[in-house]
Design a protein around this motif. Structure first.
Motif, PDB file in Angstrom:
ATOM      1  N   CYS A 182      -9.657  33.607 -40.387  1.00  0.00           N
ATOM      2  CA  CYS A 182      -9.924  32.249 -40.861  1.00  0.00           C
ATOM      3  C   CYS A 182     -11.395  31.865 -40.687  1.00  0.00           C
ATOM      4  O   CYS A 182     -11.853  30.893 -41.289  1.00  0.00           O
ATOM      5  CB  CYS A 182      -9.043  31.251 -40.122  1.00  0.00           C
ATOM      6  N   ALA A 183     -12.114  32.624 -39.872  1.00  0.00           N
ATOM      7  CA  ALA A 183     -13.548  32.371 -39.664  1.00  0.00           C
ATOM      8  C   ALA A 183     -14.421  33.072 -40.705  1.00  0.00           C
ATOM      9  O   ALA A 183     -15.637  32.849 -40.737  1.00  0.00           O
ATOM     10  CB  ALA A 183     -13.957  32.812 -38.262  1.00  0.00           C
ATOM     11  N   ARG A 184     -13.821  33.905 -41.546  1.00  0.00           N
ATOM     12  CA  ARG A 184     -14.604  34.513 -42.626  1.00  0.00           C
ATOM     13  C   ARG A 184     -15.210  33.376 -43.450  1.00  0.00           C
ATOM     14  O   ARG A 184     -14.510  32.407 -43.791  1.00  0.00           O
ATOM     15  CB  ARG A 184     -13.709  35.405 -43.496  1.00  0.00           C
ATOM     16  N   PRO A 185     -16.499  33.435 -43.750  1.00  0.00           N
ATOM     17  CA  PRO A 185     -17.188  32.272 -44.335  1.00  0.00           C
ATOM     18  C   PRO A 185     -16.487  31.621 -45.521  1.00  0.00           C
ATOM     19  O   PRO A 185     -16.322  30.396 -45.550  1.00  0.00           O
ATOM     20  CB  PRO A 185     -18.558  32.845 -44.728  1.00  0.00           C
ATOM     21  N   ASN A 186     -16.078  32.413 -46.484  1.00  0.00           N
ATOM     22  CA  ASN A 186     -15.445  31.823 -47.660  1.00  0.00           C
ATOM     23  C   ASN A 186     -14.080  31.225 -47.342  1.00  0.00           C
ATOM     24  O   ASN A 186     -13.698  30.183 -47.894  1.00  0.00           O
ATOM     25  CB  ASN A 186     -15.316  32.865 -48.778  1.00  0.00           C
ATOM     26  N   LEU A 187     -13.334  31.883 -46.448  1.00  0.00           N
ATOM     27  CA  LEU A 187     -12.029  31.349 -46.068  1.00  0.00           C
ATOM     28  C   LEU A 187     -12.176  30.089 -45.226  1.00  0.00           C
ATOM     29  O   LEU A 187     -11.423  29.121 -45.398  1.00  0.00           O
ATOM     30  CB  LEU A 187     -11.214  32.396 -45.313  1.00  0.00           C
ATOM     31  N   HIS A 188     -13.142  30.098 -44.325  1.00  0.00           N
ATOM     32  CA  HIS A 188     -13.382  28.923 -43.498  1.00  0.00           C
ATOM     33  C   HIS A 188     -13.692  27.710 -44.377  1.00  0.00           C
ATOM     34  O   HIS A 188     -13.154  26.613 -44.172  1.00  0.00           O
ATOM     35  CB  HIS A 188     -14.536  29.187 -42.529  1.00  0.00           C
ATOM     36  N   ALA A 189     -14.555  27.932 -45.354  1.00  0.00           N
ATOM     37  CA  ALA A 189     -14.923  26.833 -46.260  1.00  0.00           C
ATOM     38  C   ALA A 189     -13.710  26.356 -47.051  1.00  0.00           C
ATOM     39  O   ALA A 189     -13.490  25.149 -47.219  1.00  0.00           O
ATOM     40  CB  ALA A 189     -16.034  27.286 -47.201  1.00  0.00           C
ATOM     41  N   TYR A 190     -12.913  27.297 -47.524  1.00  0.00           N
ATOM     42  CA  TYR A 190     -11.755  26.916 -48.336  1.00  0.00           C
ATOM     43  C   TYR A 190     -10.701  26.193 -47.505  1.00  0.00           C
ATOM     44  O   TYR A 190     -10.174  25.155 -47.924  1.00  0.00           O
ATOM     45  CB  TYR A 190     -11.159  28.152 -49.000  1.00  0.00           C
ATOM     46  N   PHE A 191     -10.384  26.721 -46.319  1.00  0.00           N
ATOM     47  CA  PHE A 191      -9.342  26.112 -45.496  1.00  0.00           C
ATOM     48  C   PHE A 191      -9.730  24.727 -44.976  1.00  0.00           C
ATOM     49  O   PHE A 191      -8.870  23.955 -44.555  1.00  0.00           O
ATOM     50  CB  PHE A 191      -8.971  27.022 -44.332  1.00  0.00           C
ATOM     51  N   HIS A 192     -11.024  24.426 -44.993  1.00  0.00           N
ATOM     52  CA  HIS A 192     -11.482  23.094 -44.577  1.00  0.00           C
ATOM     53  C   HIS A 192     -11.784  22.188 -45.770  1.00  0.00           C
ATOM     54  O   HIS A 192     -12.262  21.070 -45.590  1.00  0.00           O
ATOM     55  CB  HIS A 192     -12.730  23.219 -43.692  1.00  0.00           C
ATOM     56  N   SER A 193     -11.471  22.657 -46.956  1.00  0.00           N
ATOM     57  CA  SER A 193     -11.743  21.873 -48.157  1.00  0.00           C
ATOM     58  C   SER A 193     -10.592  20.912 -48.445  1.00  0.00           C
ATOM     59  O   SER A 193      -9.442  21.124 -48.027  1.00  0.00           O
ATOM     60  CB  SER A 193     -11.932  22.797 -49.367  1.00  0.00           C
ATOM     61  N   ASP A 194     -10.890  19.853 -49.166  1.00  0.00           N
ATOM     62  CA  ASP A 194      -9.857  18.911 -49.578  1.00  0.00           C
ATOM     63  C   ASP A 194      -8.850  19.577 -50.508  1.00  0.00           C
ATOM     64  O   ASP A 194      -7.661  19.230 -50.493  1.00  0.00           O
ATOM     65  CB  ASP A 194     -10.479  17.696 -50.265  1.00  0.00           C
ATOM     66  N   ASP A 195      -9.324  20.513 -51.323  1.00  0.00           N
ATOM     67  CA  ASP A 195      -8.411  21.222 -52.229  1.00  0.00           C
ATOM     68  C   ASP A 195      -7.261  21.854 -51.460  1.00  0.00           C
ATOM     69  O   ASP A 195      -6.100  21.763 -51.869  1.00  0.00           O
ATOM     70  CB  ASP A 195      -9.157  22.308 -53.009  1.00  0.00           C
ATOM     71  N   PHE A 196      -7.590  22.505 -50.356  1.00  0.00           N
ATOM     72  CA  PHE A 196      -6.549  23.159 -49.554  1.00  0.00           C
ATOM     73  C   PHE A 196      -5.738  22.141 -48.762  1.00  0.00           C
ATOM     74  O   PHE A 196      -4.507  22.158 -48.773  1.00  0.00           O
ATOM     75  CB  PHE A 196      -7.175  24.183 -48.613  1.00  0.00           C
ATOM     76  N   LYS A 197      -6.415  21.253 -48.076  1.00  0.00           N
ATOM     77  CA  LYS A 197      -5.739  20.303 -47.192  1.00  0.00           C
ATOM     78  C   LYS A 197      -4.793  19.376 -47.945  1.00  0.00           C
ATOM     79  O   LYS A 197      -3.732  19.010 -47.435  1.00  0.00           O
ATOM     80  CB  LYS A 197      -6.770  19.462 -46.433  1.00  0.00           C
ATOM     81  N   ASN A 198      -5.178  18.987 -49.143  1.00  0.00           N
ATOM     82  CA  ASN A 198      -4.386  18.008 -49.888  1.00  0.00           C
ATOM     83  C   ASN A 198      -3.321  18.637 -50.779  1.00  0.00           C
ATOM     84  O   ASN A 198      -2.548  17.912 -51.421  1.00  0.00           O
ATOM     85  CB  ASN A 198      -5.297  17.128 -50.747  1.00  0.00           C
ATOM     86  N   ARG A 199      -3.288  19.950 -50.820  1.00  0.00           N
ATOM     87  CA  ARG A 199      -2.292  20.616 -51.658  1.00  0.00           C
ATOM     88  C   ARG A 199      -1.040  20.900 -50.831  1.00  0.00           C
ATOM     89  O   ARG A 199      -1.110  21.628 -49.840  1.00  0.00           O
ATOM     90  CB  ARG A 199      -2.864  21.924 -52.217  1.00  0.00           C
ATOM     91  N   PRO A 200       0.116  20.336 -51.170  1.00  0.00           N
ATOM     92  CA  PRO A 200       1.310  20.567 -50.365  1.00  0.00           C
ATOM     93  C   PRO A 200       1.758  22.021 -50.412  1.00  0.00           C
ATOM     94  O   PRO A 200       1.488  22.738 -51.375  1.00  0.00           O
ATOM     95  CB  PRO A 200       2.352  19.644 -51.001  1.00  0.00           C
ATOM     96  N   ILE A 201       2.433  22.444 -49.361  1.00  0.00           N
ATOM     97  CA  ILE A 201       2.964  23.820 -49.316  1.00  0.00           C
ATOM     98  C   ILE A 201       3.975  24.000 -50.427  1.00  0.00           C
ATOM     99  O   ILE A 201       3.936  24.973 -51.187  1.00  0.00           O
ATOM    100  CB  ILE A 201       3.574  24.114 -47.943  1.00  0.00           C
ATOM    101  N   ILE A 202       4.927  23.081 -50.500  1.00  0.00           N
ATOM    102  CA  ILE A 202       5.840  22.986 -51.629  1.00  0.00           C
ATOM    103  C   ILE A 202       5.921  21.488 -51.950  1.00  0.00           C
ATOM    104  O   ILE A 202       5.420  20.663 -51.197  1.00  0.00           O
ATOM    105  CB  ILE A 202       7.240  23.554 -51.313  1.00  0.00           C
TER     106      ILE A 202
END
Length: 207
Positions: A182-202
């Protein structure tokens, strides 16, 4: 070639595709299909198997999540260094899919009646991954490079921590593995983005 992912506005089965593309820095477009659009349009009838996601790679159109993932793994060099590693990646990925299918079944239950039993069985389901990572010095599931199977496991572990925050406490290799990936730069940026956070699992189940 242009890449386009078509899916619902949820993480769902397409999230691992997004994660692979994001981590590898691959540019892609995403077409978001709401349930209203899905019900009212002719898109469902046009899909080969009547379901999403759809992935377009230039003039190649693919359906079925795992077919898309494997295509991307071959395209992006995420399928091991040789046939032996590719076979081991497939083995680990199949085991992850077994757990994913159990998880999805639980997520779509109308109540929480199955949660206790699921969490009771979860340590047994996680032990093979802990053992594999411990044997590989905690780096990746197979070899010394991230692969198709790693992306599937990472997103599944993230979702399990939402389901039960302490679920990895007895698995030090899985904990360190997840933290490092999760600390990989691109993954870190994505997992902390609104796109990821605001997208429901289902639908209806947010992080």
């Amino acid at each position: 070639m242009s890449l386009t992912l078509t899916y619902f506005p949820v993480r769902g089965r397409a999230e691992v595709i997004r994660v692979m593309l994001k981590d590898q820095g691959a540019e892609f477009d995403e077409k978001v299909i709401t349930m209203e659009m899905w019900k009212e349009s002719t898109l469902k009838a046009s899909c080969l198997f009547g379901q999403l996601p759809i992935f377009e790679d230039g003039d190649l159109t693919l359906y079925q999540t795992n077919a898309i993932r494997r295509h991307l793994a071959r395209k992006l060099g995420l399928y091991g260094k040789d046939q032996r590693e590719a076979a081991l990646i497939d083995m680990m990925d199949e085991a992850i899919q077994d757990l994913l299918n159990k998880y999805i079944k639980l997520m779509f239950e109308k109540d929480d009646s199955g949660k206790e039993g699921y969490l009771k069985a979860l340590p047994t389901d996680l032990k093979p991954f802990e053992k594999t990572l411990s044997g590989n010095k905690g780096s990746f599931l197979v070899g010394d490079k991230i692969s198709l199977a790693d992306y599937a496991l990472v997103i599944l572990l993230i979702h399990h921590q939402v389901l039960s925050p302490p679920c990895l406490h007895a698995f030090p290799s899985l904990q360190s593995y997840l933290k490092r990936l999760c600390a990989r730069p691109n993954l870190h940026a994505y997992f902390h983005s609104d796109d990821f956070k605001n997208r429901p699992i289902i639908p209806g189940k947010r992080t």
